[in-house]
Design an enzyme around this catalytic site. Structure first.
Site, PDB file in Angstrom:
ATOM      1  N   ILE A 385     -13.787  10.300 -20.070  1.00  0.00           N
ATOM      2  CA  ILE A 385     -13.209   9.237 -19.247  1.00  0.00           C
ATOM      3  C   ILE A 385     -13.969   7.952 -19.570  1.00  0.00           C
ATOM      4  CG2 ILE A 385     -12.623   8.463 -16.922  1.00  0.00           C
ATOM      5  CD1 ILE A 385     -11.356  11.172 -17.810  1.00  0.00           C
ATOM      6  N   LYS A 389     -14.247  -1.741 -19.819  1.00  0.00           N
ATOM      7  CA  LYS A 389     -15.500  -2.494 -20.001  1.00  0.00           C
ATOM      8  C   LYS A 389     -16.221  -2.108 -21.296  1.00  0.00           C
ATOM      9  CE  LYS A 389     -16.094  -3.261 -15.057  1.00  0.00           C
ATOM     10  NZ  LYS A 389     -14.726  -2.832 -14.738  1.00  0.00           N
TER      11      LYS A 389
END
Length: 609
Positions: A385, A389
């Site tokens: 996951i 960013k």
């Protein structure tokens, strides 16, 4: 009474004595028969205050059956009244039995209206003149203690305009919402269109936002499977409704193929995404579901929830840290999972800026430990996951997540395990996210704090993100970075204003908004793709693939060993410097933000021209 009145009507007030005597002789039997039939039909179980069409149908059915039973009784006894008596008795029974119930409701309504009219009552606009809208109006009218009166309906169906539903007039379409709010002095709006799509609800909410009324809505149709609607089901409008994102469609067969009957391990299983992955995976009947997390409270709550919902689930909860390489290897060797979803990570940008050693220890080496163990013990599929960013990161958290992607892409080239990553933006309502923060600030009376007036972010709901992660996992063949369609970016300042408005308050007047400045490592906008990655479509319209751009696993392992030494004895600046060497796209936030501010100023200048 029905029998006596029938006699007087039939014989024009001169009832023959023998007919009257026959009835008096059988009055107890006739009455008991009717009471018995009425009891069987549940006539005595309904509350008169809620008498409705359903009760009337029930009364008519009971009366017909009861009078048929009486007729049979009289026929057996060889008692014969004029045939018209039976018809008159049936009609009068319906009038008396039904009428007394509706009269009670009518008198009660007049009494309540007179009593409640003394105080100020909320004026309600209901959007949706269908079955749900009608039921909502009925519920409000049945619950006078709510101190609310539905006074106007809105519906896009022009044929309904001017009509009334439960006494409430339909006075326009969605684009008339604002004008009707003003005309009817509306205090609160209720959206009662559970069958509408998310995009339709979003359009309606955009109109509601112009009114500054508090807005409530019914859940979607899938949440109202039993068809029953009550005032308790009305909920506050959430920011998810404003995003207008429709439900995700999944290829359940494809997911079923790699989950059903398999052992599935979720690291960080107690977190926002990890716990929702557990809920979604539980639906596909895995052979065993293993929740691994360092924080025991979340795991305990999730374990109890899953056991309640899925009685037969084979569930194992493990309290452990992904930083503990020996423990991770022991778990992999013991359980030998088929699929691993790696969701364990430190995610808060400002905290990780102040604690870069911990960011590297948990995110980078935690991922490295789980990835190596997955390869060593022959796991079929490993899904990381990741986050937006990680793209051109301006903070240590983003840089560590990009390094995690590099680990996954490079180890895939030397392993039989299929390694892949899934990258997406912010999830609404996750632990520590901006929405709960804003809600708390509004509840406390403000101010709502926004870091910068031009900050934008991508958002999706936790269930949507988790479902797409599962779907991407089914598509993974090794080495991919899946990029989820996040829709349109949202301006955080607009988000704050929307939440204040949807709370029935006015920005700046009731709740101030304060610009507090960008936090350490924060940039004005996030990206989902690096320039060099390119983008490929998949068969799912919300999932794309960025091509692999790093494959040298041996070089990366060597660099990671050097980073590990710094992690134990290096300074924060040395950690950041080494991370910038490992992740070439890692830049200072001020450099990226400066470029973005120039772009915004240019856009404003062009729009003015």
């Amino acid at each position: 009474m029905a029998f006596l009145v029938s006699f007087y009507l039939r014989f024009d007030t001169s009832v023959p004595q023998n007919i009257l005597q026959l009835y008096i002789d059988n009055i107890i039997a006739i009455t008991l028969i009717k009471i018995l039939i009425f009891s069987l039909f549940g006539i005595y179980n309904s509350l008169w205050r809620y008498a409705s069409i359903d009760e009337l149908v029930q009364v008519i059915s009971a009366v017909i059956v009861a009078n048929t039973a009486v007729l049979s009784y009289l026929y057996i006894r060889q008692i014969h009244f004029p045939r018209s008596i039976y018809l008159l008795v049936t009609i009068l029974d319906i009038m008396y039995v039904g009428g007394v119930r509706f009269s009670y409701r009518f008198i009660r309504k007049i009494k309540n209206d007179l009593f409640n009219s003394r105080g100020k009552r909320k004026r309600i606009m209901v959007i949706g003149a269908g079955d749900a809208g009608a039921l909502v109006i009925k519920e409000y009218k049945n619950h006078k203690e709510l101190n609310s009166d539905p006074v106007v309906l809105i519906d896009d169906d022009r044929s309904k305009e001017g009509r009334k539903i439960n006494g409430v007039p339909v006075k326009g379409q969605r684009y008339d919402i604002r004008s009707q709010v003003i005309k009817n002095n509306i205090d609160e709006i209720v959206i009662a269109i559970p069958s509408a799509s998310k995009s339709e609800i979003k359009e309606v909410l955009e109109e509601c936002k112009k009114t500054h009324c508090k807005v409530k809505t019914l859940p979607g149709m899938f949440e109202l499977i039993d068809g029953k609607i009550s005032i308790k089901q009305l909920r506050e409008v959430e920011i998810e409704d404003l995003l207008g994102r429709d439900e995700v469609t999944l290829d359940t067969q494809e997911i079923n193929n790699y989950i059903k009957g398999k052992i599935v391990l979720i690291t960080g299983g107690g977190g926002s995404i990890g716990s929702e992955l557990c809920r979604q995976i539980a639906k596909f009947a895995p052979k065993e579901l293993i929740i691994l997390d360092i924080y025991e409270n979340n795991v305990y709550d999730l374990q109890n929830e899953l056991k309640r919902k899925y009685k037969d689930i084979n569930l194992k909860a493990i309290i452990a840290s992904v930083r503990d390489e020996q423990k991770i290897n022991s778990i992999m060797n013991r359980f030998k999972p088929n699929v691993v979803f790696h969701a364990a990570a430190h995610k808060h940008v400002p905290l990780m800026e102040d604690n870069p050693h911990e960011a590297v220890k948990n995110n980078v080496f935690g991922t490295f430990n789980v990835a190596k163990a997955s390869d060593k013990y022959g796991i079929d599929k490993f899904v990381l996951i990741s986050t937006d960013k990680a793209v051109n990161p301006t903070n240590i958290m983003g840089a560590t997540k990009r390094l995690c992607e590099m680990i996954v892409q490079s180890i895939d080239k030397v392993s039989d395990t299929e390694f892949a990553a899934v990258r997406f933006g912010n999830v609404l309502g996750s632990n520590g996210s901006v929405i709960p923060l804003f809600k708390n600030q509004i509840a406390e009376g403000g101010p709502v704090t926004v870091t910068h007036k031009d900050v934008i972010r991508y958002f999706m709901t936790i269930p949507e993100a988790s479902q797409l992660v599962l779907q991407a996992g089914a598509m993974a063949r090794g080495g991919e970075v899946f990029v989820l369609d996040m829709g349109e970016p949202v301006r955080i300042l607009d988000l704050a204003r929307d939440l204040i408005i949807l709370s029935g308050l006015e920005p700046e007047k009731d709740i101030p908004i304060e610009i507090v400045g960008l936090r350490p490592g924060e940039k004005l906008y996030e990206e989902l793709l690096m320039n060099e990655e390119g983008l490929e479509n998949t068969k799912h319209n919300k999932i794309f693939i960025g091509k692999p751009i790093f494959n040298d696993y041996k070089l990366l392992v060597k660099k990671l060993e050097e980073l590990k030494q710094l992690m134990f004895c290096g300074s924060e600046e040395e950690i950041r410097q080494r991370m910038s060497n490992l992740v070439p796209t890692y830049k200072k936030p001020q450099d990226i933000n400066k470029i973005r501010i120039l772009e915004i100023e240019k856009e404003i200048s062009l729009s003015r021209k």
